[in-house]
Enzyme design. Structure first.
Site, PDB file in Angstrom:
ATOM      1  N   GLU A 162      -4.090   0.112  -8.825  1.00 47.14           N
ATOM      2  CA  GLU A 162      -3.003   1.028  -9.187  1.00 47.14           C
ATOM      3  C   GLU A 162      -1.829   0.192  -9.705  1.00 47.14           C
ATOM      4  OE1 GLU A 162      -3.624   4.724  -6.045  1.00 47.14           O
ATOM      5  OE2 GLU A 162      -2.641   2.937  -5.314  1.00 47.14           O
ATOM      6  N   SER A 183       0.824  -1.203   0.000  1.00 47.49           N
ATOM      7  CA  SER A 183       0.000   0.000   0.000  1.00 47.49           C
ATOM      8  C   SER A 183       0.858   1.252   0.000  1.00 47.49           C
ATOM      9  CB  SER A 183      -0.863   0.042   1.263  1.00 47.49           C
ATOM     10  OG  SER A 183      -1.591  -1.141   1.406  1.00 47.49           O
ATOM     11  N   HIS A 235      -1.474  -2.639  -7.023  1.00 50.71           N
ATOM     12  CA  HIS A 235      -2.137  -2.351  -5.747  1.00 50.71           C
ATOM     13  C   HIS A 235      -3.647  -2.479  -5.872  1.00 50.71           C
ATOM     14  CE1 HIS A 235      -3.244   0.651  -2.398  1.00 50.71           C
ATOM     15  NE2 HIS A 235      -2.997  -0.521  -1.866  1.00 50.71           N
ATOM     16  N   ASN A 279      -3.872   5.960  -1.276  1.00 50.46           N
ATOM     17  CA  ASN A 279      -3.479   6.014   0.142  1.00 50.46           C
ATOM     18  C   ASN A 279      -2.915   7.363   0.551  1.00 50.46           C
ATOM     19  OD1 ASN A 279      -3.953   3.727   1.980  1.00 50.46           O
ATOM     20  ND2 ASN A 279      -3.114   2.561   0.264  1.00 50.46           N
TER      21      ASN A 279
HETATM   22  P1  NAI Z   1      -2.643  -9.982   6.239  1.00 50.57           P
HETATM   23  O1  NAI Z   1      -1.968  -9.740   7.538  1.00 50.57           O
HETATM   24  O2  NAI Z   1      -4.118 -10.201   6.223  1.00 50.57           O
HETATM   25  O3  NAI Z   1      -1.981 -11.258   5.499  1.00 50.57           O
HETATM   26  C1  NAI Z   1      -0.609 -11.393   5.287  1.00 50.57           C
HETATM   27  C2  NAI Z   1      -0.316 -12.871   5.007  1.00 50.57           C
HETATM   28  O4  NAI Z   1       1.046 -13.010   4.587  1.00 50.57           O
HETATM   29  C3  NAI Z   1      -0.494 -13.792   6.226  1.00 50.57           C
HETATM   30  O5  NAI Z   1      -1.368 -14.851   5.880  1.00 50.57           O
HETATM   31  C4  NAI Z   1       0.927 -14.300   6.505  1.00 50.57           C
HETATM   32  O6  NAI Z   1       0.934 -15.642   6.995  1.00 50.57           O
HETATM   33  C5  NAI Z   1       1.554 -14.211   5.124  1.00 50.57           C
HETATM   34  N1  NAI Z   1       3.015 -14.134   5.115  1.00 50.57           N
HETATM   35  C6  NAI Z   1       3.818 -13.420   5.933  1.00 50.57           C
HETATM   36  N2  NAI Z   1       5.115 -13.565   5.564  1.00 50.57           N
HETATM   37  C7  NAI Z   1       5.113 -14.390   4.476  1.00 50.57           C
HETATM   38  C8  NAI Z   1       6.130 -14.894   3.622  1.00 50.57           C
HETATM   39  N3  NAI Z   1       7.416 -14.595   3.814  1.00 50.57           N
HETATM   40  N4  NAI Z   1       5.778 -15.698   2.598  1.00 50.57           N
HETATM   41  C9  NAI Z   1       4.464 -16.011   2.385  1.00 50.57           C
HETATM   42  N5  NAI Z   1       3.458 -15.566   3.165  1.00 50.57           N
HETATM   43  C10 NAI Z   1       3.783 -14.746   4.193  1.00 50.57           C
HETATM   44  O7  NAI Z   1      -2.211  -8.770   5.292  1.00 50.57           O
HETATM   45  P2  NAI Z   1      -3.064  -8.030   4.147  1.00 50.57           P
HETATM   46  O8  NAI Z   1      -4.010  -7.078   4.778  1.00 50.57           O
HETATM   47  O9  NAI Z   1      -3.587  -9.041   3.200  1.00 50.57           O
HETATM   48  O10 NAI Z   1      -1.925  -7.139   3.450  1.00 50.57           O
HETATM   49  C11 NAI Z   1      -0.959  -7.734   2.593  1.00 50.57           C
HETATM   50  C12 NAI Z   1      -0.328  -6.661   1.730  1.00 50.57           C
HETATM   51  O11 NAI Z   1      -1.355  -6.028   0.959  1.00 50.57           O
HETATM   52  C13 NAI Z   1       0.387  -5.545   2.497  1.00 50.57           C
HETATM   53  O12 NAI Z   1       1.526  -5.168   1.775  1.00 50.57           O
HETATM   54  C14 NAI Z   1      -0.643  -4.426   2.521  1.00 50.57           C
HETATM   55  O13 NAI Z   1      -0.066  -3.151   2.612  1.00 50.57           O
HETATM   56  C15 NAI Z   1      -1.327  -4.629   1.191  1.00 50.57           C
HETATM   57  N6  NAI Z   1      -2.700  -4.120   1.093  1.00 50.57           N
HETATM   58  C16 NAI Z   1      -3.591  -4.309   2.137  1.00 50.57           C
HETATM   59  C17 NAI Z   1      -4.883  -3.815   2.030  1.00 50.57           C
HETATM   60  C18 NAI Z   1      -5.869  -4.027   3.126  1.00 50.57           C
HETATM   61  O14 NAI Z   1      -6.953  -3.409   3.083  1.00 50.57           O
HETATM   62  N7  NAI Z   1      -5.593  -4.879   4.118  1.00 50.57           N
HETATM   63  C19 NAI Z   1      -5.327  -3.101   0.837  1.00 50.57           C
HETATM   64  C20 NAI Z   1      -4.350  -3.034  -0.231  1.00 50.57           C
HETATM   65  C21 NAI Z   1      -3.076  -3.491  -0.069  1.00 50.57           C
END
Ligand code: NAI
Length: 279
Positions: A151, A118, A139, A189
């Protein structure tokens, strides 16, 4: 792109949804996570989501079945061989760089590495990866199966061919691509940051968060800031707030709130943990 395999890394809030989008668009999709429990949750979530769409006659049974069968679940990095990797893991640059480096060792030099970050600088990620011209940002917004905007972020190193492939892929996903430069918070963002930070200032001053949400929802916003932060994940939203604040040179008006930090320290991350501002 017709026969391409897409690998989505991270099966959390965003990764599970992005994998669903990719599979629904007909791509063989690998969903990878280091935590097998998250893969199980993602499988159940996707199944439920597609069933609901079927019940509401939004998709056919055939579409539900083909989408489900297009996704394979992987907890070993050696299974992550694809033409396009979309990373949606924790918002920490060093972890993302480590993952891309491991993937670079087992994939072709032509494999595209896209980050769903993000707020992190795509150019900083790219400079640590072999063949940095294949690194870009992709994104998505939350929830990925619903939100149309994506994006497509061009790092300093990203080649024109990679940008074109990702814009094309986004369209094939049924989404609306917007090409943008690698800048703090990209477009959305950056614009949205004061929505959260100003609301947190009001909460610090003693205004109930439920009141702030109700007022803004009545003013026409689909979700109030606190409800939205719970949907996003308070850990992610706090990480993005800190990252945008630092990258813009610490402007007073965007200083993250101690309320955010307390939520993260207490594990009250929002929807994904069952409790955030709301239960
Ligand atoms: P989340 O915390 O829900 O999920 C992250 C996942 O990554 C977890 O299941 C974890 O086990 C896994 N993980 C951690 N390290 C890992 C690795 N080395 N290899 C494989 N899996 C691994 O996070 P979320 O919310 O899905 O965010 C993920 C990305 O997306 C971040 O970069 C965030 O900034 C971005 N993002 C999030 C949004 C949101 O609304 N939550 C919206 C748009 C982008």
């Amino acid at each position: 792109m017709e026969k391409k395999t897409i690998c989505v890394c991270g099966a959390g809030t965003m990764g599970a949804g992005i994998a669903q989008v990719s599979a629904a668009a007909g791509f063989a999709t690998i969903l990878f996570d280091v935590d097998p429990g998250m893969l199980d949750k993602a499988r159940i979530r996707t199944g439920n989501d597609l069933q609901q769409l079927l019940n509401r006659s939004k998709i056919s049974e055939e579409k539900r079945n083909s989408t489900l069968s297009n996704i394979t679940y992987a907890s070993e990095i050696r299974d992550c061989v694809a033409e396009v990797v979309i990373e949606a893991i924790v918002e920490k640059p060093e972890v993302k760089i480590e993952l891309f480096s491991q993937l670079a060792a087992i994939n072709s030099p032509a494999t595209i590495f896209a980050s769903n970050t993000s707020s992190l600088s795509i150019s900083s990620l790219a400079k640590n990866i072999a063949h940095p011209e294949r690194v870009a940002g992709l994104h998505f917004f939350n929830p990925a199966p619903v939100m149309k905007l994506v994006e497509v972020v061009r790092a300093d190193q990203t080649s024109q061919a990679v940008m074109e492939t990702l814009v094309d892929l986004t369209r094939r996903f049924g989404k609306t691509p917007v090409a943008c430069r690698d800048s703090p918070g990209f477009i959305v963002n950056r614009v949205a940051r004061p929505y959260y930070i100003e609301s947190l200032r009001l909460a610090e001053a003693g205004v109930a968060f439920e009141t702030i949400d109700r007022l803004l929802e009545n003013a026409g916003f689909r979700m109030g800031p606190f409800r939205l932060m719970d949907l996003i994940g308070n850990d992610i939203n706090y990480a993005v707030s800190c990252s945008v604040y630092e990258q813009l040179g610490r402007p007073e008006r965007l200083m993250p709130s101690t309320i955010q930090k307390t939520k993260v320290d207490n594990g009250e991350l929002g929807k994904k943990t069952g409790k955030g501002y709301y239960s």
